[in-house]
Motif scaffolding. Structure first.
Motif, PDB file in Angstrom:
ATOM      1  N   GLU A  97       8.580  -0.962   8.149  1.00  0.00           N
ATOM      2  CA  GLU A  97       9.647  -0.671   8.500  1.00  0.00           C
ATOM      3  C   GLU A  97       8.726   1.564   8.650  1.00  0.00           C
ATOM      4  OE1 GLU A  97      14.382  -1.642   8.432  1.00  0.00           O
ATOM      5  OE2 GLU A  97      13.344  -1.188   7.012  1.00  0.00           O
ATOM      6  N   LYS A  98       8.064   1.715   7.925  1.00  0.00           N
ATOM      7  CA  LYS A  98       7.437   2.575   7.540  1.00  0.00           C
ATOM      8  C   LYS A  98       6.186   2.627   8.086  1.00  0.00           C
ATOM      9  CE  LYS A  98      11.737   4.133   6.295  1.00  0.00           C
ATOM     10  NZ  LYS A  98      12.638   5.858   6.736  1.00  0.00           N
ATOM     11  N   ARG A  99       5.755   2.218   8.067  1.00  0.00           N
ATOM     12  CA  ARG A  99       4.317   1.587   8.121  1.00  0.00           C
ATOM     13  C   ARG A  99       3.178   2.914   9.002  1.00  0.00           C
ATOM     14  NH1 ARG A  99      -0.244  -0.901   9.438  1.00  0.00           N
ATOM     15  NH2 ARG A  99       0.361  -3.650   8.413  1.00  0.00           N
ATOM     16  N   ASP A 100       3.739   3.847   9.820  1.00  0.00           N
ATOM     17  CA  ASP A 100       2.834   5.001  10.321  1.00  0.00           C
ATOM     18  C   ASP A 100       3.355   6.017   8.687  1.00  0.00           C
ATOM     19  OD1 ASP A 100       2.967   4.367  12.786  1.00  0.00           O
ATOM     20  OD2 ASP A 100       4.471   5.303  13.334  1.00  0.00           O
ATOM     21  N   GLU A 101       4.012   6.156   7.951  1.00  0.00           N
ATOM     22  CA  GLU A 101       4.178   6.991   7.160  1.00  0.00           C
ATOM     23  C   GLU A 101       3.130   6.277   6.093  1.00  0.00           C
ATOM     24  OE1 GLU A 101       7.538   8.529   4.709  1.00  0.00           O
ATOM     25  OE2 GLU A 101       8.461   7.856   6.726  1.00  0.00           O
ATOM     26  N   ALA A 102       3.131   4.957   5.736  1.00  0.00           N
ATOM     27  CA  ALA A 102       2.298   4.422   4.842  1.00  0.00           C
ATOM     28  C   ALA A 102       1.089   4.630   4.870  1.00  0.00           C
ATOM     29  CB  ALA A 102       2.764   3.184   4.058  1.00  0.00           C
ATOM     30  N   ALA A 147      -0.721  -2.811   0.507  1.00  0.00           N
ATOM     31  CA  ALA A 147       0.307  -3.157  -0.634  1.00  0.00           C
ATOM     32  C   ALA A 147       0.030  -2.215  -1.999  1.00  0.00           C
ATOM     33  CB  ALA A 147      -0.869  -3.716  -1.637  1.00  0.00           C
ATOM     34  N   GLY A 148      -0.533  -0.614  -1.708  1.00  0.00           N
ATOM     35  CA  GLY A 148      -0.557   0.402  -2.514  1.00  0.00           C
ATOM     36  C   GLY A 148       1.149   0.892  -2.093  1.00  0.00           C
ATOM     37  N   PRO A 149       1.397   1.550  -1.081  1.00  0.00           N
ATOM     38  CA  PRO A 149       2.452   1.890  -0.775  1.00  0.00           C
ATOM     39  C   PRO A 149       3.714   1.082  -1.524  1.00  0.00           C
ATOM     40  CG  PRO A 149       1.364   2.374   0.944  1.00  0.00           C
ATOM     41  CD  PRO A 149       0.568   1.593   0.087  1.00  0.00           C
ATOM     42  N   MET A 150       3.788  -0.785  -0.943  1.00  0.00           N
ATOM     43  CA  MET A 150       4.588  -1.241  -1.483  1.00  0.00           C
ATOM     44  C   MET A 150       4.731  -1.328  -2.506  1.00  0.00           C
ATOM     45  SD  MET A 150       4.189  -5.162  -0.827  1.00  0.00           S
ATOM     46  CE  MET A 150       2.564  -5.751  -1.888  1.00  0.00           C
ATOM     47  N   PHE A 151       4.193  -1.246  -3.631  1.00  0.00           N
ATOM     48  CA  PHE A 151       3.993  -1.575  -5.244  1.00  0.00           C
ATOM     49  C   PHE A 151       4.807   0.062  -5.302  1.00  0.00           C
ATOM     50  CE2 PHE A 151       1.851  -5.049  -5.392  1.00  0.00           C
ATOM     51  CZ  PHE A 151       2.183  -5.823  -6.272  1.00  0.00           C
ATOM     52  N   MET A 152       4.071   1.868  -5.061  1.00  0.00           N
ATOM     53  CA  MET A 152       4.799   2.810  -5.848  1.00  0.00           C
ATOM     54  C   MET A 152       6.304   2.757  -4.756  1.00  0.00           C
ATOM     55  SD  MET A 152       3.071   4.970  -6.466  1.00  0.00           S
ATOM     56  CE  MET A 152       1.489   5.444  -5.745  1.00  0.00           C
ATOM     57  N   SER A 153       6.289   3.025  -3.963  1.00  0.00           N
ATOM     58  CA  SER A 153       7.498   2.845  -3.279  1.00  0.00           C
ATOM     59  C   SER A 153       8.577   1.714  -3.057  1.00  0.00           C
ATOM     60  CB  SER A 153       7.240   3.365  -1.952  1.00  0.00           C
ATOM     61  OG  SER A 153       6.573   4.200  -1.561  1.00  0.00           O
TER      62      SER A 153
END
Ligand SMILES: C[S@@+](CC[C@H](N)C(=O)[O-])C[C@H]1O[C@@H](n2cnc3c(N)ncnc32)[C@H](O)[C@@H]1O
Length: 362
Positions: A97-102, A147-153
């Motif tokens: 949903e936040k792909r652009d930001e990620a 994967a990085g943003p998925m774990f971090m956020s």
């Protein structure tokens, strides 16, 4: 850090509540059931057995049979598996949903601070590693570009930070554990610290906190983790040299580093690969240099019920080598390879974080 939508955040927070509840309240009942069972009682009382690569399967099988008699145990394991799978089922759409930001976070270029990234297109990825969906992550370490943003956020922030999975106890802070563990390296200062299987920058950042003067080198097989680590290190302005290497073959010259760190690495490799990697650490360490290993505790250091809990990850949470590595006592392996002043101890109540330390003789 990305702010997830209300739905994305709440879905993960639910998992982050269910997992610690299951691993504390329900697990306590399951443990009581084990210890009240006549076979379980005997096993707990006589548990001074030595585990080996050859005998662990039959020993754990007997413990597991008793654990399974408890409805609470089966319930608790159902929740563990549910959370382990659901982490990705919920976190991936939440990040999509936040792909652009990620994507911006993944591709942002931070100011250089003296670190580096060396990828090796020709590296031979070992057979045991390929195709494994570690921790049930779809596609494994290199399977998801965000994967990085998925774990971090997402998963890291709302689920893993609450503890209560694998060897990690409820309430354990897995970031701070890295600072505590690496602070146990025997000397006050190090010129050069090398982390094998570093993944990203988390453990090396902990080393930096404890030994701010040390040159830091980290190597791993996964290009995605190394790239993410390089970016995070730059964001933190910590100069780290990342290299894509197999832990068994670092390519570093003999006797050139002062400390080797292996944090949560051994349980992701077959025992034979672990032993080869420790030999490689011995080769690259200067005489007088130190090694520190953190991993789940050996089966012999925990009670039979906890051994069943640790073993479960092997077949249920994408950790094919968890049990075979828990059958080992790494301080003995360190001695066999030539390290001296070896010691092993736990920093937690139930055996985790388990630490092994040794020094290469002068
Ligand atoms: C659980 S992660 C731990 C990462 C890091 N040490 C930390 O503390 O966060 C295990 C890592 O070991 C790496 N690994 C597995 N086998 C390896 C090998 N033969 N050589 C180098 N890295 C390896 C994986 O790619 C993964 O990044």
């Amino acid at each position: 850090m990305i702010n997830l939508s209300q739905r994305g955040r709440a879905g993960l927070e639910f998992l982050g509540s269910l997992q610690p509840y299951s691993s504390s309240k329900i697990r306590q009942i399951a443990k009581k059931d084990f210890n009240n069972d006549s076979d379980g009682k005997l096993m707990t009382e006589s548990h001074q057995d030595q585990f080996t690569l050859k005998n662990w399967v039959s020993k754990i099988k007997a413990y597991k049979k008793v654990a399974h008699r408890s409805l609470a145990y089966r319930h608790e394991r159902f929740y563990q598996r549910y959370v382990a799978e659901e982490n990705f089922v919920r976190a991936i759409p939440a990040i999509e949903e936040k792909r652009d930001e990620a994507e911006k976070i993944v591709h942002i270029s931070h100011k250089d601070c003296g670190g580096s990234l060396e990828l090796d297109q020709d590296i031979k990825i070992p057979e045991y590693y390929e195709g494994v969906e570690w921790h049930l992550e779809p596609g494994g370490w290199d399977g998801y570009d965000l994967a990085g943003p998925m774990f971090m956020s997402g998963i890291g922030k709302y689920v893993f930070s609450r503890g209560g999975f694998a060897a990690v106890e409820v309430g354990d802070d897995i970031r701070n554990q890295r600072v505590r563990v690496t602070s146990h390296l025997p000397k006050e200062n190090y010129n050069c610290i090398y982390e094998m299987g570093c993944g990203g920058a988390t453990t090396l950042a902990a080393c930096h906190k404890n030994y701010p003067e040390a040159k830091l080198i980290g190597s791993d097989l996964s290009p995605s983790l190394l790239k993410a680590g390089h970016n995070v290190a730059k964001a933190m302005q910590i100069p780290i040299h990342f290299k894509q290497r197999d832990a068994r073959k670092t390519g570093e010259p003999d006797e050139t580093v002062d400390a080797v760190v292996m944090y949560a690495l051994l349980h992701e490799m077959p025992v034979s690969v672990c032993i080869e990697s420790i030999k490689e650490a011995f080769r690259i360490l200067k005489p007088g240099g130190d090694i520190i290993i953190n991993d789940p505790p050996p089966f012999s250091a925990v009670d039979p019920f906890q051994a069943v809990i640790l073993d479960w990850d092997t077949e249920n949470r994408g950790e094919p080598f968890f049990s075979e590595t828990c059958s080992m006592e790494w301080d003995k392996v360190l001695n066999d390879i030539g390290f001296i002043n070896t010691k092993s101890f736990s920093l937690g109540k139930k055996g985790y974080p388990w630490v092994d330390i040794g020094t290469k003789p002068l």
